[in-house]
Scaffold this motif. Sequence first.
Motif, PDB file in Angstrom:
ATOM      1  N   LYS A 260       0.645  -0.949  -0.069  1.00 23.62           N
ATOM      2  CA  LYS A 260      -0.288  -0.232  -0.124  1.00 23.62           C
ATOM      3  C   LYS A 260       0.839   1.725  -0.106  1.00 23.62           C
ATOM      4  N   PRO A 261       0.621   2.288  -0.455  1.00 22.98           N
ATOM      5  CA  PRO A 261       1.772   3.349  -0.067  1.00 22.98           C
ATOM      6  C   PRO A 261       1.874   4.036   0.762  1.00 22.98           C
ATOM      7  N   ASP A 262       2.405   4.510   0.699  1.00 24.77           N
ATOM      8  CA  ASP A 262       2.992   5.120   1.634  1.00 24.77           C
ATOM      9  C   ASP A 262       2.230   6.659   2.126  1.00 24.77           C
ATOM     10  N   TYR A 263       1.710   6.735   3.160  1.00 26.71           N
ATOM     11  CA  TYR A 263       1.109   8.507   3.973  1.00 26.71           C
ATOM     12  C   TYR A 263       2.311   9.595   4.357  1.00 26.71           C
ATOM     13  N   GLU A 264       2.612  11.128   3.482  1.00 28.17           N
ATOM     14  CA  GLU A 264       3.546  11.755   3.508  1.00 28.17           C
ATOM     15  C   GLU A 264       3.069  12.174   5.086  1.00 28.17           C
ATOM     16  N   ALA A 265       4.020  12.737   5.922  1.00 28.98           N
ATOM     17  CA  ALA A 265       3.788  13.085   6.709  1.00 28.98           C
ATOM     18  C   ALA A 265       3.331  14.399   7.298  1.00 28.98           C
ATOM     19  N   ALA A 266       2.841  15.121   6.583  1.00 25.99           N
ATOM     20  CA  ALA A 266       1.909  16.000   6.605  1.00 25.99           C
ATOM     21  C   ALA A 266      -0.027  15.820   6.270  1.00 25.99           C
ATOM     22  N   GLU A 267      -0.020  14.045   5.889  1.00 24.31           N
ATOM     23  CA  GLU A 267      -1.109  14.029   5.297  1.00 24.31           C
ATOM     24  C   GLU A 267      -2.267  14.028   6.255  1.00 24.31           C
ATOM     25  N   ALA A 269      -5.737  11.397   6.283  1.00 23.46           N
ATOM     26  CA  ALA A 269      -6.398  10.675   5.349  1.00 23.46           C
ATOM     27  C   ALA A 269      -7.770  10.292   5.923  1.00 23.46           C
ATOM     28  N   GLN A 270      -8.040   9.629   4.655  1.00 23.53           N
ATOM     29  CA  GLN A 270      -9.525   8.969   5.014  1.00 23.53           C
ATOM     30  C   GLN A 270      -9.620   8.230   6.186  1.00 23.53           C
ATOM     31  N   GLY A 271     -10.397   8.500   7.102  1.00 22.85           N
ATOM     32  CA  GLY A 271     -10.791   8.093   7.681  1.00 22.85           C
ATOM     33  C   GLY A 271     -10.251   8.214   9.203  1.00 22.85           C
ATOM     34  N   ASP A 272      -9.159   9.025   9.043  1.00 26.17           N
ATOM     35  CA  ASP A 272      -7.757   9.294  10.154  1.00 26.17           C
ATOM     36  C   ASP A 272      -9.529   9.665  11.044  1.00 26.17           C
ATOM     37  N   ALA A 273      -8.917   9.253  12.474  1.00 25.42           N
ATOM     38  CA  ALA A 273     -10.071  10.192  14.177  1.00 25.42           C
ATOM     39  C   ALA A 273      -8.532  12.309  14.456  1.00 25.42           C
TER      40      ALA A 273
END
Length: 291
Positions: A260-267, A269-273
């Motif tokens: 799966k692709p990484d998230y950038e440090a500042a990103e 994401a969908q579903g984040d609390a």
Amino acid sequence: MDISTQKNRYHDAPRAADFTIDQAWDTYSAAEHDRWDRLFRRQKEVAKGRACEAALKAMSALELSASGVPHMDRLSDRLERITGWRVVPVAELVPDNIFFDHLANRRFPAGAFIRPEAEFDYLQEPDIFHDIFGHVPMLAYPVFADFMEAYGKGGQRAMTLGQLHNLARLYWYTVEFGLIREAGGLRIYGAGIISSPQETVFALEDDSPNRIGFDVQRLMRTKYIIDDFQQTYFVIDSFEALLEACYQDFGTVYSEVKGKPDYEAAEVAQGDAVIHRGTHAYFDAGGRRGA
């Protein structure tokens, strides 16, 4: 050259097979003891009301103070009576397999050198102040002490599975840069924050970074910054919840994140609390540490 002025006075010290060295406590100079005292007094004051309750209580229980560079054997004797952990001196960062073996056996490898005066405010590599003021108090909290042992054992397995980069991110965003919810609000338990006066304030009070609820898979897919403040901090609800999340079979977790692709440090994401969505104003302005 006076060895007390060198960046790492232990660079050429003899190493045992497990990379430990003799702290040679009686060779610290008066200037080095004074440097510890000034670092300790400043950071103890900044940590009031910001560090988690467990860390603040442990500092007292372990008798950490502004009375010179700690003697690791004596400190270990106090720590061992509480949770069975010991602090062992090393010259610098140790190889991954050695690091995990130490943790799995309730030994924390701490850098024995203290930063030079020129790097009093910020040092990228961990020194004795970062390791003992930042890491050791949490090892006196039984649940977190268990988590660290479990992490060491998990690291040994991650190496065999080729998933070390994922597990390293878990360490980074918890042990080094983790936040926790307490009755008074968000508090710090990560050593990389709690040993830094600037980041102690930034992590809790600045509008720039994201603050997001803890999720193991999310952490394992998130990049991080080494030479500046973090763009995202992850928040646990309790140390018990952290331990429970990390007692699961990480083989399944690795299978879920692999490919799966990484998230950038500042990103975000969908579903984040999302507890706080950062403005990133600090980073947009170019930051300070990385400049």
